[in-house]
Design a protein around this motif. Structure first.
Motif, PDB file in Angstrom:
ATOM      1  N   ASN A  42       1.130  -1.028   0.380  1.00  0.00           N
ATOM      2  CA  ASN A  42       0.166  -0.180   0.001  1.00  0.00           C
ATOM      3  C   ASN A  42       0.603   1.096   0.194  1.00  0.00           C
ATOM      4  O   ASN A  42       2.023   0.937   0.846  1.00  0.00           O
ATOM      5  N   VAL A  43       0.772   2.114  -0.971  1.00  0.00           N
ATOM      6  CA  VAL A  43       1.424   3.325  -0.843  1.00  0.00           C
ATOM      7  C   VAL A  43       0.585   4.821  -1.296  1.00  0.00           C
ATOM      8  O   VAL A  43       0.107   4.770  -1.705  1.00  0.00           O
ATOM      9  N   THR A  44       1.245   5.907  -0.965  1.00  0.00           N
ATOM     10  CA  THR A  44       0.465   6.898   0.320  1.00  0.00           C
ATOM     11  C   THR A  44       1.201   7.929   0.087  1.00  0.00           C
ATOM     12  O   THR A  44       2.227   7.664   0.788  1.00  0.00           O
ATOM     13  N   MET A  45       0.509   8.614  -0.755  1.00  0.00           N
ATOM     14  CA  MET A  45       1.485  10.381  -0.521  1.00  0.00           C
ATOM     15  C   MET A  45       0.397  11.184  -0.277  1.00  0.00           C
ATOM     16  O   MET A  45      -0.355  10.998  -0.859  1.00  0.00           O
TER      17      MET A  45
ATOM     18  N   GLU B  99       4.904  -3.858   7.544  1.00  0.00           N
ATOM     19  CA  GLU B  99       5.916  -3.599   7.681  1.00  0.00           C
ATOM     20  C   GLU B  99       6.529  -2.185   6.343  1.00  0.00           C
ATOM     21  O   GLU B  99       6.115  -2.033   5.301  1.00  0.00           O
ATOM     22  N   ASN B 100       7.636  -1.104   7.216  1.00  0.00           N
ATOM     23  CA  ASN B 100       7.591   0.114   6.258  1.00  0.00           C
ATOM     24  C   ASN B 100       8.543   0.009   5.212  1.00  0.00           C
ATOM     25  O   ASN B 100       9.822  -0.957   5.281  1.00  0.00           O
TER      26      ASN B 100
ATOM     27  N   LYS C  65      12.264   1.275  -0.299  1.00  0.00           N
ATOM     28  CA  LYS C  65      12.459   0.741  -1.192  1.00  0.00           C
ATOM     29  C   LYS C  65      12.003   1.110  -2.328  1.00  0.00           C
ATOM     30  O   LYS C  65      11.154   0.232  -3.452  1.00  0.00           O
ATOM     31  N   VAL C  66      11.494   2.290  -1.994  1.00  0.00           N
ATOM     32  CA  VAL C  66      10.284   3.479  -3.334  1.00  0.00           C
ATOM     33  C   VAL C  66      11.349   3.983  -4.543  1.00  0.00           C
ATOM     34  O   VAL C  66      12.608   4.488  -4.053  1.00  0.00           O
TER      35      VAL C  66
END
Length: 154
Positions: free
Chosen positions: A75-78, A134-135, A139-140
């Motif tokens: 899950n990616v959020t900005m 986990e964070n 790795k982005v």
């Protein structure tokens, strides 16, 4: 003579279709379709890729693809990024759908009130990434688009 032509026509019309030719025609039609955008995820990283913005009347839609090269769903959020350029600056948030391991998902950020050529840079204060709780922010990898580029604040 008319009877001979009519008989030849009727014989040809009554012949069974050649299934091999039908199959080749169907395959050929399938192969002439527009090429499919194949996603090749990079193992061990999560790529955020800026795609070409889509201009709408009084808005700009910015597609951002999450390409998951990890072994777990991500899950990616900005939150609170800014979009700048020759137009008026604006702020936005991105909540991408979860991307399964080895797959991709796509978020669409809607920037209202201006056309897409008002923007050229998307500045991110922080990318939040979670894989199995986990964070995974380290790795982005940010991939610029043709019309927009990423910038990291601070």
């Amino acid at each position: 003579m008319k009877r001979f032509c009519l008989a030849a026509f009727l014989l040809a019309a009554c012949q069974p279709a050649n299934t091999d030719e039908t199959k080749v025609t169907a395959d050929t039609e399938l192969n002439t379709a527009a090429p499919v955008d194949v996603i090749a995820v990079k193992e061990g990283i999560v790529q955020l890729r800026l795609l070409d913005p889509v201009a709408e009347p009084r808005a700009c839609i910015v597609p951002i693809r999450v390409e998951n090269g990890l072994d777990a769903d991500v899950n990616v959020t900005m939150i609170g990024f800014t979009v700048t350029g020759p137009g008026d600056d604006t702020k936005g948030n991105m909540f991408a759908p979860a991307a399964a391991a080895g797959e991709s998902s796509e978020a669409r950020v809607i920037l209202e009130g201006q056309s897409c050529d008002a923007f050229d840079t998307l500045t991110i204060p922080e990318v939040l990434c979670k894989a199995d709780g986990e964070n995974c922010a380290a790795k982005v990898d940010l991939i610029d688009g043709d019309e927009l580029r990423f910038s990291q604040a601070g």
